[in-house]
Design an enzyme around this catalytic site. Structure first.
Site, PDB file in Angstrom:
ATOM      1  CB  THR A  25     -37.229  20.748  49.253  1.00  0.00           C
ATOM      2  OG1 THR A  25     -36.458  20.886  50.108  1.00  0.00           O
ATOM      3  CG2 THR A  25     -37.072  21.240  47.938  1.00  0.00           C
ATOM      4  CB  SER A  67     -37.025  17.080  57.188  1.00  0.00           C
ATOM      5  OG  SER A  67     -35.749  17.188  56.672  1.00  0.00           O
ATOM      6  CB  THR A 100     -34.074  15.161  51.249  1.00  0.00           C
ATOM      7  OG1 THR A 100     -33.766  16.672  51.145  1.00  0.00           O
ATOM      8  CG2 THR A 100     -35.114  15.064  50.050  1.00  0.00           C
ATOM      9  CG  ASP A 101     -32.106  18.272  55.307  1.00  0.00           C
ATOM     10  OD1 ASP A 101     -31.472  18.130  53.931  1.00  0.00           O
ATOM     11  OD2 ASP A 101     -32.276  19.586  55.534  1.00  0.00           O
TER      12      ASP A 101
HETATM   13  N1  ASP Z   1     -34.159  21.161  53.814  1.00  0.00           N
HETATM   14  C1  ASP Z   1     -35.074  20.448  53.077  1.00  0.00           C
HETATM   15  C2  ASP Z   1     -36.023  19.533  54.408  1.00  0.00           C
HETATM   16  O1  ASP Z   1     -35.231  18.632  54.553  1.00  0.00           O
HETATM   17  C3  ASP Z   1     -34.551  19.748  52.247  1.00  0.00           C
HETATM   18  C4  ASP Z   1     -35.626  18.853  51.583  1.00  0.00           C
HETATM   19  O2  ASP Z   1     -36.871  18.600  51.972  1.00  0.00           O
HETATM   20  O3  ASP Z   1     -35.168  18.243  50.415  1.00  0.00           O
HETATM   21  O4  ASP Z   1     -37.027  19.922  54.716  1.00  0.00           O
END
Ligand code: ASP
Length: 338
Positions: A25, A67, A100-101
Site C-alpha cells: 500500500t 504483498s 502489510t498483509d
Molecule cells: N494489501 C496490501 C499489501 O499487503 C496491504 C498493505 O500494504 O498495507 O500489499
C-alpha cells in the site's frame, strides 16, 4: 534512484541506509476500481523530510507487488538479497518496505536466516499515499532512525510501524485497517521511536534461528487450521498430495477433534512431519490433555508440539529447514526450544 543523498543535499563518503522496496500500500495509488500498484512506478515516500538530516539513503528496488502476491520463494530471495546487501560493507542499516498483509512472514524468514549485525528493519503503510492521515512517510522515517541506531544491533530483524519497534518473530498484523495494527501479543514492543529518538525497553533473550547454510525453500509444506469438526480431511489431503510437512493450527493448548487425531496418525505413518501450534493468539502448546485428540495423545502419535509460534511463521520455518536439508530430528530439536 538516489544514490546516497543526504536530506540536506550533501554528498558524503559515509555508509548509509539501503531502502529495499517490495511494494504494498505504501506504493499504491487509487485507480478506477480501488487501490493498485499499477505499473510499479509509484514513488516511495523517501522525499520531503522523511529522511532525517545527515542520514544517507540508497533506494534498492527488489520488486513492486501487493504483498499477497509475495511467495515463500520470493521471500527467500529477499532474504538472500538482504544478506548480500548487509555483507557488502556499504550500509549501516537496511530498511525494507513491504505490504502489510504478509510483512510479518518476510520479516520472520529474514530474522531466522540472517546472521548479520547490520540492522534490518521492515516497515509499511496501512494507508495509501493519497489518503488523509497517511502513515507511510512517518513509518519510513521511524524505520530509518531505528536502522541507523546503535541500540538496535543484535536484536534480530525488527518491524517499525506507528512509532513502535517490534521483534519480527513476535509481531503480527492484528487489525485490517487501523494504523495501530502491528502488535506483539503476549510480548509487547521492544521499544519506540519518539520524534528523533529511538528508545529500547527490552531485548529478546532468545529467538529461533536456522543453522548456517544457503537458504532454499521447500515447497511442500501445508497448513491446516482446526475448527469444530474440521481438519481431518485437510490433513489427509495434505499427506495424499505428498506434502513433506504440515502445520496444524490446533485448538487451545494444542488439542484437536478425535478424527483429526487419526488423520495426524495417518500423516505421520506416511512420513509427513506434523507440527502443532495453537489458533489462540497467545501462549504455548503442551501435551497436558490425554483424551483422544488431546496434546498428549497427538504427541504420542508422532506430532511435534511447537511452542507459541504462529502457524504461518512455523510453516515458513519448516519450508526453510527442509529446503536447507534439515532432517526430522534436527527440526524436532529446533522446535523443542520454542
Ligand atoms: N494489501 C496490501 C499489501 O499487503 C496491504 C498493505 O500494504 O498495507 O500489499
Amino acid at each position: 534512484m538516489t544514490d546516497f543523498n543526504t536530506s540536506d543535499g550533501r554528498e558524503a563518503a559515509r555508509k548509509g541506509i539501503a531502502i529495499v522496496s517490495t511494494g504494498g500500500t505504501i506504493e499504491m495509488l487509487p485507480g478506477l476500481g480501488g487501490l493498485d500498484i499499477a505499473d510499479g512506478q509509484n514513488p516511495l515516500p523517501i522525499e520531503g523530510g522523511v529522511v532525517p538530516a545527515g542520514i544517507m539513503v540508497e533506494h534498492v528496488k527488489f520488486c513492486s507487488l501487493p504483498s499477497p502476491a509475495i511467495t515463500p520463494t520470493l521471500m527467500g530471495e529477499l532474504s538472500l538479497r538482504l544478506e548480500e546487501l548487509s555483507q557488502s560493507g556499504r550500509f549501516n542499516g537496511i530498511v525494507v518496505t513491504h505490504g502489510t498483509d504478509t510483512l510479518e512472514e518476510s520479516a520472520f524468514l529474514a530474522d531466522i536466516y540472517l546472521k548479520t549485525e547490520v540492522p534490518v528493519v521492515f516497515t509499511a503503510a496501512m494507508r495509501s499515499p493519497t489518503e488523509l492521515g497517511v502513515d507511510g512517510p512517518r513509518n519510513v522515517r521511524g524505520a530509518i532512525l531505528a536502522a541507523s541506531s546503535y541500540e538496535i544491533h543484535n536484536l534480530g530483524v525488527t518491524v517499525v510501524l506507528n512509532d513502535e519497534i517490534h521483534a519480527a518473530g513476535r509481531v503480527t498484523k492484528t487489525y485490517t485497517s487501523n494504523v495501530s495494527s502491528f502488535a506483539s501479543p503476549g510480548y509487547g514492543p521492544l521499544g519506540f521511536v519518539d520524534q528523533d529518538r529511538v528508545l529500547l525497553h527490552r531485548k529478546p533473550l532468545w529467538r529461533v534461528q536456522l543453522p548456517p547454510g544457503k537458504l532454499s525453500m521447500h515447497k511442500d509444506v501445508g497448513l491446516v487450521k482446526i475448527a469444530a469438526g474440521l481438519g481431518a480431511r485437510e490433513i489427509r489431503h495434505s499427506a495424499d498430495c505428498g506434502d513433506r510437512a504440515v502445520v496444524v493450527e490446533a485448538l487451545g493448548r494444542g488439542n484437536v477433534p478425535p478424527e483429526v487425531s487419526s488423520a495426524i496418525e495417518y500423516a505421520v505413518e506416511r512420513g509427513v512431519i506434523v507440527c502443532v501450534t495453537s489458533r489462540c493468539y497467545v501462549g504455548r502448546v503442551l501435551g497436558v490433555y490425554n483424551y483422544t485428540g488431546g496434546g498428549a495423545d497427538i504427541e504420542r502419535k508422532g506430532a511435534i508440539l511447537a511452542g507459541d509460534m504462529q502457524g504461518h511463521k512455523l510453516r515458513l520455518l519448516l519450508m526453510a529447514a527442509l529446503g536447507m536439508g534439515l532432517r526430522e530430528n534436527d527440526i524436532r530439536t529446533m522446535l523443542e526450544r520454542l
